[in-house]
Design an enzyme around this catalytic site. Sequence first.
Site, PDB file in Angstrom:
ATOM      1  N   GLU A 168       0.784  -1.407  -0.186  1.00  0.00           N
ATOM      2  CA  GLU A 168       0.038   0.276  -0.021  1.00  0.00           C
ATOM      3  C   GLU A 168       1.036   1.222   0.007  1.00  0.00           C
ATOM      4  OE1 GLU A 168      -4.224   0.528   2.061  1.00  0.00           O
ATOM      5  OE2 GLU A 168      -2.717   0.771   3.588  1.00  0.00           O
ATOM      6  N   ALA A 204      -0.130   4.594  -0.976  1.00  0.00           N
ATOM      7  CA  ALA A 204      -0.537   5.938  -0.429  1.00  0.00           C
ATOM      8  C   ALA A 204      -0.472   5.990   1.156  1.00  0.00           C
ATOM      9  CB  ALA A 204      -2.222   6.063  -0.767  1.00  0.00           C
ATOM     10  N   THR A 253       3.354  10.291   7.783  1.00  0.00           N
ATOM     11  CA  THR A 253       4.057   8.985   7.305  1.00  0.00           C
ATOM     12  C   THR A 253       3.238   7.837   7.296  1.00  0.00           C
ATOM     13  OG1 THR A 253       5.017   8.726   9.460  1.00  0.00           O
ATOM     14  CG2 THR A 253       6.346  10.063   8.112  1.00  0.00           C
ATOM     15  N   LYS A 254       3.755   7.026   6.337  1.00  0.00           N
ATOM     16  CA  LYS A 254       2.978   5.745   6.299  1.00  0.00           C
ATOM     17  C   LYS A 254       2.928   4.705   7.645  1.00  0.00           C
ATOM     18  CE  LYS A 254       0.497   2.593   4.190  1.00  0.00           C
ATOM     19  NZ  LYS A 254      -1.025   3.088   3.925  1.00  0.00           N
ATOM     20  N   VAL A 255       4.241   4.885   8.186  1.00  0.00           N
ATOM     21  CA  VAL A 255       4.141   4.024   9.577  1.00  0.00           C
ATOM     22  C   VAL A 255       4.286   4.681  10.480  1.00  0.00           C
ATOM     23  CG1 VAL A 255       5.390   1.967  10.597  1.00  0.00           C
ATOM     24  CG2 VAL A 255       5.058   1.905   8.146  1.00  0.00           C
TER      25      VAL A 255
END
Lengths: 353, 353
Positions: free
Chosen positions: A138, A140, A347-349
């Site tokens: 993923e 986005a 941020t993504k994580v």
Amino acid sequence: MRSEIAESVSVATRLIADRARFEAIGTELARRNPSVVVVAGRGTSDHAAIYARYLLEHALGVPVALAAASLLTQYGIESASPQSALLAFSQSGAGPDMIALVESAKRRGAYSIALTNDANSGLAAAADATAYLDAGPERAVAATKTYIAELISVALIAAAAARAVGRDAAWANEIEALPARMQASLDAASSWITSAADAPVFGALLRGNRTLVVGRGFEYPNALELALKLRETTAMFADGYSAADLLHGPIASANAEVPTIVLSTDPATEKSISGSLERLRAVSAPLLLVHSGASGSRGMAPLEELALPNGPSGPLCTPVTAIAGLAIIEAVATGRGLNPDAPQGLTKVTKTL
Amino acid sequence: MRSEIAESVSVATRLIADRARFEAIGTELARRNPSVVVVAGRGTSDHAAIYARYLLEHALGVPVALAAASLLTQYGIESASPQSALLAFSQSGAGPDMIALVESAKRRGAYSIALTNDANSGLAAAADATAYLDAGPERAVAATKTYIAELISVALIAAAAARAVGRDAAWANEIEALPARMQASLDAASSWITSAADAPVFGALLRGNRTLVVGRGFEYPNALELALKLRETTAMFADGYSAADLLHGPIASANAEVPTIVLSTDPATEKSISGSLERLRAVSAPLLLVHSGASGSRGMAPLEELALPNGPSGPLCTPVTAIAGLAIIEAVATGRGLNPDAPQGLTKVTKTL
């Protein structure tokens, strides 16, 4: 974000074809005969956990609790036991708080299940069982296909658990129809977006800095998630409420400047939703009513409507409405000139304790 | 509203003097040895229920679940059992959803406790035991003294329960100090309000239409409640978040236009709060840091601060911070030229199912 929303349909198809591994987890969960199930997640995964909170209580007939992670991570309180079970949701599988909850569960003899999109993650390694989301990478920042993958995984686990304990699982007979319904739902949303340029509610979503999203029961997780997605991609204040909670105070913040999306695809909650809808209309909130053919606005003009091809089964309305709602949020963010794939300041994580 | 906030101190004094009746309930709750406790409430009472969600899990060491009333009232799912116990919170005692939950609990053999300000209410009549809030008539629509009465009642019940099961109740030794601390806290808030006219965060609260309130652990219920109170009395969008949840998406909506109140009175959560504070400072959010002498901003300027006379005990920080926070909200509503006693579109008793 847009392509990942569309991809959710094939993710759902893949998970349903692979249902045996989720059913094994659901059957084992039922075999453990927990007197309480605890669910945990952050952000989008929190909302998938809330879906599990509803559906597992429906399926097993025992109380399900949303974890208060701080009791463990900030105060050192452990409440897991062999009589409890834990489902921990984390797209990345890297959340230290989720891993801490699973480790505490294991230490104290509770059955633990990780729902994650990384089968090699720390969360997967720590848990007794892993429901791998198999959603593909993923990219986005705003999670969409992993949210829907979590919902489908929960439905498959809960269906098997309900059958194993001999409770009503008739709703689960329609799981196989979900991908087609989701595609039809996405198509309906796309058509609405194309035609909505003049709708007051769409204009208000493009210009405003506050939005309400209202649902009930199995649409409540979507109300929370669509609001979060709006907040992440547009920086506006968007809040999801149950149709009941809305009336206990928050209704004071509804008015003609606040676009409001009402999710009413489930006939079981129609009366509750109607009560809220009436109050929202009384303060002239620009409204979008998302409903299944079965319910609908019954001609209450002026009201923008989006009819989705939901069936009558409450517990499975969630992924069908989710994909339509996410498409609308993406269109709002893009329409505001923003890039929903990379919201500012996120941020993504995200790792928290 | 202002006089009812001030009255909270004498309400607390009265409840603590009358502690035996709460301790009897807490002892009986422990004797039932539930494997899960369920708590339920709407609006302000929902936030008191969330305080109970934290404190009873702390006191009993078993999972505590916030009820999803819709499972019962919309879908007919019953999950209570002799292994569960229920605490239902309703100032008026008239909420049909709360009464339905208690009736289901009784039918299925779960011990049920009503927390209500009307000892003759339907809720009190239905429950096995009633923790009468004894707060006197509450006339302002925005509940304040009944919120604090609910918090104190929960603390007294939880303290007795913790002692009965032999778990840590050292925190409860400071219950008797609460009224004096609450008074000192209210005095500190009043002084701050008088001197805050030039503080950027106060100006932003008077002018803006969005506010964030951040807490963690035992301050999380206050974050939710202060946000609701702002929403009710000013119609602005105000949202309470845990310092961890804030970072999983909602931080995107923080910016220089959004005043943010950070509740950090509990040293146990200081590190988690610091992480959020850093992110909020990075986006120039106008900040008010509410802390106890122990923690504080450590000289991180520019930052508006309010120091409260909290002791070191996490579980009891909630009522002490609540009274200060409520006084600030009342000052904001009044400062905006509004009448916080009668917010538009709200009534004192809201009935939902």
